[in-house]
Design a protein around this motif. Structure first.
Motif, PDB file in Angstrom:
ATOM      1  N   THR A 256       0.853  -1.179   0.000  1.00  0.00           N
ATOM      2  CA  THR A 256       0.000   0.000   0.000  1.00  0.00           C
ATOM      3  C   THR A 256       0.889   1.228   0.000  1.00  0.00           C
ATOM      4  O   THR A 256       1.917   1.252   0.694  1.00  0.00           O
ATOM      5  N   LEU A 258       2.531   4.907   0.653  1.00  0.00           N
ATOM      6  CA  LEU A 258       2.583   5.888   1.733  1.00  0.00           C
ATOM      7  C   LEU A 258       1.918   7.181   1.258  1.00  0.00           C
ATOM      8  O   LEU A 258       2.075   7.593   0.115  1.00  0.00           O
ATOM      9  N   TYR A 273       4.529   6.684   9.024  1.00  0.00           N
ATOM     10  CA  TYR A 273       4.220   5.778   7.917  1.00  0.00           C
ATOM     11  C   TYR A 273       2.702   5.803   7.741  1.00  0.00           C
ATOM     12  O   TYR A 273       1.978   4.999   8.303  1.00  0.00           O
ATOM     13  N   VAL A 275      -0.762   5.609   5.687  1.00  0.00           N
ATOM     14  CA  VAL A 275      -1.368   4.889   4.568  1.00  0.00           C
ATOM     15  C   VAL A 275      -2.843   5.282   4.482  1.00  0.00           C
ATOM     16  O   VAL A 275      -3.363   5.967   5.358  1.00  0.00           O
ATOM     17  N   LEU A 374      -6.880  -1.474   3.102  1.00  0.00           N
ATOM     18  CA  LEU A 374      -6.021  -0.384   2.669  1.00  0.00           C
ATOM     19  C   LEU A 374      -6.004  -0.315   1.152  1.00  0.00           C
ATOM     20  O   LEU A 374      -6.515  -1.199   0.469  1.00  0.00           O
ATOM     21  N   ARG A 439       6.272   2.865   0.149  1.00  0.00           N
ATOM     22  CA  ARG A 439       5.176   1.932   0.334  1.00  0.00           C
ATOM     23  C   ARG A 439       5.454   1.027   1.540  1.00  0.00           C
ATOM     24  O   ARG A 439       6.590   0.919   2.015  1.00  0.00           O
TER      25      ARG A 439
END
Length: 458
Positions: A256, A258, A273, A275, A374, A439
């Motif tokens: 997924t 960032l 971090y 997401v 996500l 990511r």
């Protein structure tokens, strides 16, 4: 963010899970594999926490063994992808307490290290004025002219000391020099006198800050990729270091991206971090949560962070309420609600039940899986990871039943403005932080087996 640091760190576990052990061992050349352990501990004796504060940040933490200085001194550091500046309790550290303040256990002795150097007011390090730390390093003035650091976390713990540099050795990797806080005063509210953690013989010496800030261990050492795998309970997991990983990205990983927001916003942590949470499901039911609830608003509130320094997972109220309602609805035949409206564990967990250990063990395989959906990946939480037994709470005749709470908390009740995916829900999941490609990757894994194969030992 904690609730609230060599070579490049690399993915191995998903390769092992698919029989590519030789490739994984080759990737370790020039690097190291470190044992990673989830354990109950405290940094030092603590005072009782004030109301509505998170008390569990260091009750169960992820710790790694590190050697610092020359000759090397062995220390234990909390692995925290939500914090920036690494720090160590240093010789002479004291922790406030109601009685005579004790010295910090296992403190690092800078005067015994030939490579230790404290930063002075005139040093470039002390003039650093980055945007990442709430309080940048500052000059203490005469007579010491030392460069001071002051750190605080959302669980009301704080640390103060001097900015310093020394060599860090992680596993078999070559030593690297990094700035850190040499802490002389530390205050924590993460455990009370009744918690098992307070009586634990284990003690952390400091914290290894691994977020994307300018002074984090990741940034200082030019790390482009690192990964960890957390074993359930007190079993050993691992943190993998070494190689560039470019040719070893396993297709089984789901990545997924960032999330980046360039402009400064008051409630958005740009070095976390972060997401994008796109949905939450309970079993096969996707909760009717508007997309706007799951995205950062104009102030930055509502970001979703992957954080190894926070134990459980937190959701904002507009997402937590439908999750709680659907979970209760789907478990009516499996679990008896606690039935005490005023009971809220740790100030944020109010979806609680009463049941014997045997009852929960039998029901755990029938509980509906909760999926954090996500963009491009999903963190699925099922079985025993869904419930946490509240220490010291018993109900029924002779205390036959324990109190259990759903391991998703209400961010609003905890005074947070974000979604946080904690390390309890990352157990038996290989998590890769790929900074080069912005990511984070996830893959189901058996962390205990990976630890055995790679030879990571505590």
């Amino acid at each position: 963010m904690t609730f609230a640091m060599e070579p490049i760190l690399l993915l191995c576990l998903s390769l092992l899970a698919h029989g590519a052990e030789a490739a994984c061992r080759e990737a370790r050349f020039g690097g190291a594999v470190l044992p990673l352990r989830a354990q109950q501990l405290v940094l030092a004796p603590t005072q009782a926490p004030p109301a509505n504060r998170l008390r569990f940040r260091h009750d169960v933490s992820l710790t790694v063994p590190v050697a610092v200085g020359a000759p090397p001194q062995n220390v234990t550091m909390v692995l925290d992808t939500g914090s920036e500046l690494s720090w160590l309790l240093c010789n002479g550290s004291r922790v406030p307490s109601a009685s005579a303040p004790p010295r910090a256990p296992g403190a690092f002795n800078g005067s015994a290290s030939s490579t230790y150097a404290a930063a002075h007011c005139s040093s470039p390090e002390c003039q650093w004025r980055g945007r990442d730390l709430p309080v940048p390093p500052f000059c203490a003035g005469p007579p010491s002219n030392s460069c001071r650091v002051s750190l605080s976390y959302a669980d009301a713990s704080s640390a103060d000391g001097v900015l310093a540099a020394d060599t860090f050795l992680l596993g078999g990797a070559p030593p690297v020099r990094a700035l850190f806080g040499c802490i002389t005063s530390y205050s924590s509210t993460t455990a009370n006198g009744n918690d098992a953690a307070t009586n634990s013989s284990e003690a952390a010496t400091g914290l290894l800050g691994m977020n994307r800030g300018s002074l984090s261990f990741v940034t200082q050492t030019g790390t482009l990729r690192f990964a960890y795998c957390i074993a359930p309970g007190d079993g050993p997991g691992l943190l993998v270091l070494g190689g560039d990983g470019a040719a070893l990205s396993a297709p089984q990983l789901n990545y997924t991206p960032l999330i980046e927001i360039s402009q400064p916003l008051p409630y958005f942590d740009r070095v976390a971090y972060s997401v994008q949470l796109e949905g939450i499901r309970v079993g096969a039911a996707l909760l009717p949560i508007p997309k706007s609830v799951l995205a950062p608003d104009h102030t930055g509130a509502g970001q979703t962070m992957v954080d190894s320094g926070t134990q459980f997972t937190f959701l904002l109220a507009d997402a937590y309420a439908p999750l709680k309602g659907e979970f209760l609805n789907q478990t009516t035949a499996l679990l008896a609600p606690l039935g005490e409206p005023d009971f809220v564990f740790q100030g944020a967990f109010d979806a609680c039940f009463r049941a014997s250990e045997a009852r929960v063990a039998a029901a755990s395989q029938l509980l509906p899986e909760v999926g954090l959906v996500l963009r491009g990946a999903e963190v699925a939480v099922g079985g025993e990871k869904l419930l946490y037994r509240v220490p010291g709470e018993r109900r029924g005749e002779g205390g036959a039943e324990a109190v259990w709470c759903l391991t998703f908390g209400n961010s609003d009740m905890a005074g947070m403005s974000a979604y946080v995916i904690g390390h309890h829900h990352q157990q038996n999941v290989w998590v890769e932080y790929d900074l080069q490609n912005s990511r984070v990757g996830f893959a189901p894994a058996r962390c205990d087996l990976a630890t055995q194969r790679l030879g990571a030992r505590a």
